[in-house]
Write a protein that holds these residues in place. Structure first.
Motif, mmCIF file in Angstrom:
data_model
loop_
_atom_site.group_PDB
_atom_site.id
_atom_site.type_symbol
_atom_site.label_atom_id
_atom_site.label_comp_id
_atom_site.label_asym_id
_atom_site.label_seq_id
_atom_site.Cartn_x
_atom_site.Cartn_y
_atom_site.Cartn_z
ATOM 1 N N VAL A 70 0.838 -1.203 0.000
ATOM 2 C CA VAL A 70 0.000 0.000 0.000
ATOM 3 C C VAL A 70 0.872 1.251 0.000
ATOM 4 N N LEU A 71 1.925 1.235 0.814
ATOM 5 C CA LEU A 71 2.796 2.405 0.914
ATOM 6 C C LEU A 71 3.619 2.600 -0.350
ATOM 7 N N LYS A 72 3.975 1.531 -1.015
ATOM 8 C CA LYS A 72 4.696 1.651 -2.290
ATOM 9 C C LYS A 72 3.811 2.327 -3.335
ATOM 10 N N THR A 73 2.571 1.916 -3.412
ATOM 11 C CA THR A 73 1.646 2.509 -4.381
ATOM 12 C C THR A 73 1.299 3.942 -3.979
ATOM 13 N N LEU A 74 1.177 4.189 -2.683
ATOM 14 C CA LEU A 74 0.954 5.544 -2.189
ATOM 15 C C LEU A 74 2.071 6.478 -2.650
ATOM 16 N N ASP A 75 3.301 6.039 -2.518
ATOM 17 C CA ASP A 75 4.447 6.841 -2.937
ATOM 18 C C ASP A 75 4.352 7.207 -4.416
ATOM 19 N N GLU A 76 3.925 6.244 -5.238
ATOM 20 C CA GLU A 76 3.796 6.495 -6.674
ATOM 21 C C GLU A 76 2.766 7.586 -6.953
ATOM 22 N N TRP A 77 1.648 7.546 -6.250
ATOM 23 C CA TRP A 77 0.594 8.543 -6.469
ATOM 24 C C TRP A 77 0.987 9.906 -5.912
ATOM 25 N N ALA A 78 1.644 9.921 -4.754
ATOM 26 C CA ALA A 78 2.036 11.197 -4.151
ATOM 27 C C ALA A 78 3.094 11.906 -4.979
ATOM 28 N N ARG A 79 3.950 11.146 -5.661
ATOM 29 C CA ARG A 79 5.022 11.736 -6.475
ATOM 30 C C ARG A 79 4.507 12.385 -7.759
ATOM 31 N N LYS A 80 3.283 12.071 -8.156
ATOM 32 C CA LYS A 80 2.780 12.612 -9.417
ATOM 33 C C LYS A 80 2.646 14.131 -9.368
ATOM 34 N N ALA A 81 2.269 14.664 -8.215
ATOM 35 C CA ALA A 81 2.115 16.118 -8.055
ATOM 36 C C ALA A 81 2.344 16.473 -6.596
ATOM 37 N N PRO A 82 3.572 16.303 -6.089
ATOM 38 C CA PRO A 82 3.814 16.432 -4.650
ATOM 39 C C PRO A 82 3.490 17.804 -4.073
ATOM 40 N N LYS A 83 3.709 18.871 -4.839
ATOM 41 C CA LYS A 83 3.442 20.216 -4.323
ATOM 42 C C LYS A 83 1.943 20.504 -4.232
ATOM 43 N N LYS A 84 1.136 19.646 -4.851
ATOM 44 C CA LYS A 84 -0.311 19.818 -4.838
ATOM 45 C C LYS A 84 -1.010 18.656 -4.137
ATOM 46 N N THR A 85 -0.298 17.964 -3.260
ATOM 47 C CA THR A 85 -0.833 16.742 -2.662
ATOM 48 C C THR A 85 -0.680 16.747 -1.144
ATOM 49 N N SER A 86 -1.754 16.370 -0.472
ATOM 50 C CA SER A 86 -1.718 16.080 0.967
ATOM 51 C C SER A 86 -2.097 14.619 1.173
ATOM 52 N N VAL A 87 -1.274 13.904 1.922
ATOM 53 C CA VAL A 87 -1.553 12.515 2.294
ATOM 54 C C VAL A 87 -2.024 12.523 3.741
ATOM 55 N N ILE A 88 -3.255 12.055 3.978
ATOM 56 C CA ILE A 88 -3.836 12.111 5.312
ATOM 57 C C ILE A 88 -4.031 10.693 5.845
ATOM 58 N N PHE A 89 -3.333 10.406 6.946
ATOM 59 C CA PHE A 89 -3.453 9.115 7.621
ATOM 60 C C PHE A 89 -4.558 9.231 8.673
ATOM 61 N N LEU A 90 -5.576 8.390 8.552
ATOM 62 C CA LEU A 90 -6.827 8.568 9.283
ATOM 63 C C LEU A 90 -6.877 7.836 10.616
ATOM 64 N N GLY A 91 -5.750 7.759 11.307
ATOM 65 C CA GLY A 91 -5.737 7.198 12.647
ATOM 66 C C GLY A 91 -5.366 5.738 12.720
ATOM 67 N N ASP A 92 -5.145 5.263 13.947
ATOM 68 C CA ASP A 92 -4.557 3.946 14.223
ATOM 69 C C ASP A 92 -3.243 3.840 13.466
ATOM 70 N N ASN A 93 -2.404 4.823 13.704
ATOM 71 C CA ASN A 93 -1.118 4.928 13.031
ATOM 72 C C ASN A 93 -0.075 3.998 13.625
ATOM 73 N N MET A 94 -0.352 3.496 14.848
ATOM 74 C CA MET A 94 0.590 2.594 15.508
ATOM 75 C C MET A 94 -0.179 1.603 16.364
ATOM 76 N N TYR A 95 -0.153 0.345 15.968
ATOM 77 C CA TYR A 95 -0.778 -0.729 16.739
ATOM 78 C C TYR A 95 0.233 -1.327 17.719
ATOM 79 N N PRO A 96 -0.222 -1.952 18.823
ATOM 80 C CA PRO A 96 -1.632 -2.080 19.216
ATOM 81 C C PRO A 96 -2.077 -1.011 20.215
#
Length: 398
Positions: A70-96
Motif C-alpha cells: 500500500v505504501l509503495k503505491t501511495l508513494d507512486e501517487w504522491a510523487r505525481k504532483a507532490p506540491k499539490k498533494t496532501s496525504v492524510i493518515f486517518l488514525g490507528d497509526n501505531m498498533y496495538p
C-alpha cells in the motif's frame, strides 16, 4: 406445529449451523459496485482538467508489512504532483497501543514506513489520531498520543525530501488535532489560493468521555458548524465512521463465525462452530463496545456530527472520510454528501465488509482513496489498490 418447523427441528445441528452461515453471507473479496451506477465507475478516469489539489486518504496503517505494498503505491501517487498533494493518515497509526513507553522501540517499524513514504515523495503528510493511538484509561490517558505527536513532528516536520528546501507557503501541520483536543481544526488548501477545506476531528475524544480537553460537545459542534459555512468543498477527516458495513457495523462473514480464534491469531484455523457465533452475538448485542456504531457513546457522537452536517447554507460538497473499519467503502450520505471509509492501509489487517442500501462501492482489500479537486471545479474520487491492481473505482462527486 407446521411441517416446516418440524423439519427444522429434525435437522442435524451441523446442518443448522451451515444454514446460519449461508444467511450470514460472504464478504466482498471482489469489488462490489452499486447497480445504480454506470459501468464507467469500474475503471480509471483520467480527468482532462488541470489538477488544483489532491488529497490521498488512508487509515489504520499502524502494522505495515515489510515492503508494505500500500505504501509503495501511495508513494507512486504522491510523487505525481507532490506540491499539490496532501496525504492524510486517518488514525490507528501505531498498533496495538500507540507510542507508549514500553512500545517506544516499535515507533520506527510502525510509524516509520508511513512517514518515509510521504517524506520521500515530497508531498504534505498529515496524521490524525485513532483509538489505538491513545493510551488506555488512566492518569496518563494522553501519554502515547502526545508522544506520537512529538515523534511525527520531529521526523516529518520538514515535509520534503531530505536536503530539499521547504516550499514557500508549504503546509506546516503534520499532526492534528494537537494535545488531545477534539478539534475541529481547519486547513484551507493550497495555502496560497485555497480550492478546498480540510476539517480535522479527533473522534476518540468523544468515546473517552471528553478526557484531557475541557471543551463541551456543544462547543465542538458549534465550531464545526461555523467552519462548514464556506464556498469551498469540505473534507472532514476523522477516525471513526458515521456509517459502515464492516466489523464495526456488526458484519461478520461465515469465516469469522466458523474460525473465531483468528481474531487473536491469524494462524488459528481451528473450527469453532456455535462458539464463534455466540461470541459475535454477545459482542454486538450485549457488550456493545463504543468502538462500534451501536455503542452508546458512539451513537451520541454520530448524532452530534449529523446535526452539524445538516445545517443550511453549508459547503456545496461535504465529504466525511474515516478509517477504523479495515476495508474500502464509498457510501452515499444523508447529511454529508459522501461517507468514505478508507481503513485498509495495512494489507495484513484487512477485514470483511458487506453492502447496504447506501453502498456505492465496497471491497475487502488493501488500498486507499484519492480525491482530486480540478481547475474546472469538478471533484473526482478514485479508489486505488496496490500491487499493480490499479484504480478499482472512479466517481465524480459533484
Amino acid at each position: 406445529m407446521p411441517k416446516f418447523y418440524r423439519n427444522l427441528d429434525s435437522l442435524h445441528p451441523i446442518m443448522m449451523f451451515c444454514c446460519l452461515l449461508a444467511i450470514v453471507g460472504c464478504s466482498h473479496t471482489s469489488p462490489y459496485y452499486s447497480t445504480a451506477l454506470p459501468k464507467s465507475v469500474k475503471g480509471n478516469i483520467e480527468p482532462a482538467a488541470a489538477l488544483r489539489y489532491r488529497v490521498i486518504l488512508l487509515g489504520d496503517g499502524g502494522a505495515p508489512r515489510d515492503g508494505e505494498p500500500v505504501l509503495k503505491t501511495l508513494d507512486e501517487w504522491a510523487r505525481k504532483a507532490p506540491k499539490k498533494t496532501s496525504v492524510i493518515f486517518l488514525g490507528d497509526n501505531m498498533y496495538p497501543e500507540g507510542l507508549t513507553e514500553r512500545k517506544r522501540a516499535y515507533a520506527y517499524t510502525r510509524l516509520g514506513p508511513q512517514i518515509i513514504a510521504v517524506k520521500m515523495s515530497g508531498a504534505h503528510g498529515l496524521f490524525i489520531p485513532g483509538n489505538h493511538d491513545w493510551t488506555k484509561e488512566g492518569a496518563t490517558v494522553c501519554g502515547a498520543l502526545n508522544a506520537q505527536e512529538k515523534f511525527i513532528n520531529r521526523t516529518l516536520g520538514n515535509l520534503s525530501n531530505p536536503g530539499a528546501k521547504r516550499e514557500t507557503g508549504a503546509v506546516k501541520e503534520v499532526f492534528l488535532p494537537k494535545d488531545g483536543s477534539p478539534g475541529p481544526v481547519k486547513l484551507d488548501l493550497p495555502t496560497s489560493d485555497p480550492t478546498l477545506r480540510i476539517i480535522v476531528l479527533d473522534t476518540e475524544w468523544w468515546l473517552r468521555q471528553y478526557k484531557k480537553d475541557p471543551k463541551t460537545p456543544e462547543a465542538v459542534i458549534d465550531n464545526l458548524k461555523a467552519l462548514l459555512i464556506t464556498e469551498l468543498p469540505v473534507v472532514v477527516v476523522a477516525h471513526h465512521p458515521l456509517a459502515t458495513h464492516g466489523r464495526h457495523g456488526g458484519f461478520r462473514d461465515w469465516q469469522a463465525h466458523l474460525f473465531a480464534l483468528q481474531d487473536w491469531k491469524k494462524y488459528l484455523w481451528l473450527p469453532t462452530p456455535i462458539f464463534g457465533s455466540l461470541c459475535h452475538y454477545i459482542d454486538w448485542h450485549l457488550v456493545k463496545s463504543d468502538q462500534n456504531i451501536n455503542g452508546e457513546r458512539n451513537k451520541n457522537m454520530v448524532t452530534h456530527l449529523n446535526d452539524a452536517f445538516s445545517i443550511p447554507n453549508k459547503t456545496p460538497c461535504l465529504i466525511y472520510a474515516s478509517g477504523h473499519d479495515h476495508s474500502l467503502q464509498v457510501l452515499k450520505g444523508h447529511n454529508a454528501d459522501y461517507l468514505l471509509v478508507s481503513g485498509a492501509a495495512s494489507s495484513k489487517k484487512v477485514s470483511e465488509v458487506t453492502d447496504g442500501t447506501d453502498t456505492l462501492f465496497a471491497h475487502a482489500h488493501a488500498g486507499f482513496m484519492v480525491v482530486d479537486f480540478l481547475a474546472n471545479g469538478k471533484i473526482l474520487l478514485r479508489v486505488v489498490a496496490p500491487e499493480n491492481k490499479g484504480v478499482q473505482f472512479s466517481l465524480w462527486l459533484n
